[in-house]
Design a protein around this motif. Structure first.
Motif, PDB file in Angstrom:
ATOM      1  N   THR A  35      37.835  42.389  31.493  1.00 47.69           N
ATOM      2  CA  THR A  35      38.539  41.286  32.140  1.00 47.69           C
ATOM      3  C   THR A  35      38.866  40.193  31.131  1.00 47.69           C
ATOM      4  O   THR A  35      38.216  40.085  30.087  1.00 47.69           O
ATOM      5  N   HIS A  37      38.538  37.184  32.206  1.00 45.03           N
ATOM      6  CA  HIS A  37      37.828  36.073  32.834  1.00 45.03           C
ATOM      7  C   HIS A  37      36.326  36.141  32.571  1.00 45.03           C
ATOM      8  O   HIS A  37      35.529  35.644  33.375  1.00 45.03           O
ATOM      9  N   PHE A  41      33.318  34.136  35.828  1.00 44.79           N
ATOM     10  CA  PHE A  41      33.808  35.227  36.656  1.00 44.79           C
ATOM     11  C   PHE A  41      33.354  35.015  38.105  1.00 44.79           C
ATOM     12  O   PHE A  41      32.275  35.458  38.509  1.00 44.79           O
ATOM     13  N   PRO A  61      38.160  38.435  40.163  1.00 40.92           N
ATOM     14  CA  PRO A  61      39.431  38.108  39.504  1.00 40.92           C
ATOM     15  C   PRO A  61      40.042  39.365  38.897  1.00 40.92           C
ATOM     16  O   PRO A  61      39.493  40.462  39.004  1.00 40.92           O
ATOM     17  N   THR A  88      44.583  40.127  46.486  1.00 40.89           N
ATOM     18  CA  THR A  88      45.792  40.299  45.706  1.00 40.89           C
ATOM     19  C   THR A  88      46.055  41.782  45.442  1.00 40.89           C
ATOM     20  O   THR A  88      45.207  42.636  45.702  1.00 40.89           O
ATOM     21  N   ALA A 121      46.505  39.938  38.907  1.00 43.40           N
ATOM     22  CA  ALA A 121      46.634  38.515  39.203  1.00 43.40           C
ATOM     23  C   ALA A 121      47.873  38.320  40.071  1.00 43.40           C
ATOM     24  O   ALA A 121      48.860  39.031  39.943  1.00 43.40           O
ATOM     25  N   ASN A 125      45.129  33.379  45.180  1.00 37.87           N
ATOM     26  CA  ASN A 125      44.469  32.714  44.056  1.00 37.87           C
ATOM     27  C   ASN A 125      44.025  33.702  42.981  1.00 37.87           C
ATOM     28  O   ASN A 125      43.084  33.438  42.231  1.00 37.87           O
ATOM     29  N   GLY A 126      44.723  34.827  42.911  1.00 35.55           N
ATOM     30  CA  GLY A 126      44.404  35.802  41.883  1.00 35.55           C
ATOM     31  C   GLY A 126      43.117  36.564  42.121  1.00 35.55           C
ATOM     32  O   GLY A 126      42.604  37.224  41.216  1.00 35.55           O
ATOM     33  N   ILE A 127      42.568  36.507  43.335  1.00 30.20           N
ATOM     34  CA  ILE A 127      41.306  37.172  43.653  1.00 30.20           C
ATOM     35  C   ILE A 127      41.574  38.458  44.427  1.00 30.20           C
ATOM     36  O   ILE A 127      42.254  38.449  45.454  1.00 30.20           O
TER      37      ILE A 127
END
Length: 327
Positions: A35, A37, A41, A61, A88, A121, A125-127
């Motif tokens: 990732t 992130h 995370f 994420p 997402t 993404a 919220n990109g989750i």
């Protein structure tokens, strides 16, 4: 059975990705996850054992998830993973198939074959969020070749059998923490049979689905139809049977193991909708007969009589005490 949703916030930001990655590899299957992130995370994971099946919930994420031949040789639970996408968009490639999935889609993948997956993404919220149903490969009463043909193919979970299964998985995930002992096992059996019926339909292998699973599937469709048509005053067993291409006798036979008949089921569900609106602030100014008519009770006197028979008080008394905890 215990069901607890764990959040990466329980560890320091720099350790959250490693913590979540290890948790998922243990619960789902050993997987190489990367990732952008890793420094922080925000993710969750929940696991519920429902008899022979397991349910996993997760959010995370954007990631890349790979199951390689080496990881399969190292450890393989030999499961199919039937996944409901909730956040997402996601993407997966397996067995020469690939699919891009949006929220509400169902997708199947196998722990026994290499795959490449991405949480993308984007919206939400990109989750990414998902509910995963773990199904042992050896237990499915369906031809393996036909099931494997379904891998990495997205199915919209909004209508028909897919919609029923998707709503069921959402309900199980929501109530998992309240399921204990025999109840958890019973829900697991129902979930297994519903998933089997869905896969049999999708794989065009309905003839291999056990008769009891087909009956449960028909009942699930009928229940969904009843709930969607409670406001129709002409909703009757005959109408329900005709819509589903059944005889009235067959419809009653499907309800043979239930505590209530078809007519009693319709009446009880209508009464519950009326009770909810009689105690809701937004309907406080509406006459009782208006609420009753909205849920199929067109005769005010008959509604009052049915309500009192069911609950021991009149609709007006119930409303004036806001239920009073008596129902």
């Amino acid at each position: 059975m215990s069901f607890t949703v764990l959040h990466s916030a329980v560890v320091e930001p720099e350790h959250r990705f490693e913590w979540w990655r290890d948790l998922i590899s243990q619960d789902v299957a050993p997987t190489r996850i990367t990732t952008d992130h890793a420094k922080d995370f925000p993710a969750t994971a929940g696991m519920a054992q429902l008899g022979a099946v397991q349910l996993t919930t997760m959010s995370f994420p954007a990631i890349r998830s790979e199951r390689t031949p080496a990881l399969i040789r190292y450890s393989d639970p030999e499961d199919y993973q039937l996944t409901l996408i909730l956040g997402t968009e996601m993407w997966i490639s397996q067995a020469r198939n690939e699919a891009r999935m949006a929220a509400g889609d169902l997708v199947l993948w196998s722990t026994s074959l290499p795959f490449d997956g991405r949480g993308l993404a984007g919206s939400h919220n990109g989750i990414s969020k998902a509910i995963i149903l773990h199904l042992p490969r050896t237990g499915l009463p369906l031809p393996t070749a036909k099931v494997d043909h379904l891998l990495a193919n997205a199915v919209p979970g909004r209508t028909g059998i897919a919609g029923i299964l998707a709503r069921h998985l959402l309900g199980v995930a929501e109530e998992a923490s309240h399921l204990e002992g025999p109840a958890a096992a019973q829900v697991g059996i129902a979930t297994w049979e519903l998933a089997t019926a869905f896969l049999g339909h999708w794989a065009d292998a309905r003839d291999r689905v056990p008769p009891e699973s087909r009956d449960r599937m028909r009942l699930a469709r009928i229940d969904a139809f009843i709930d969607a048509n409670l406001s129709d005053p002409h909703l009757t067993p005959a109408g329900i049977a005709a819509y589903h291409h059944l005889s009235v006798r067959t419809l009653h036979w499907l309800f043979r193991d239930r505590e209530q008949t078809v007519s009693a089921t319709i009446r009880r569900r209508r009464l519950r909708r009326c009770c909810a609106e009689l105690t809701a602030a937004r309907y406080a100014a509406q006459p009782i007969h208006t609420i009753a008519a909205r849920w199929g009770f067109t005769n005010a006197a008959a509604f009052s009589r049915i309500f009192r028979t069911e609950y021991g008080i009149t609709p007006g008394e119930f409303r004036s005490t806001a239920g009073g905890g008596r129902l």
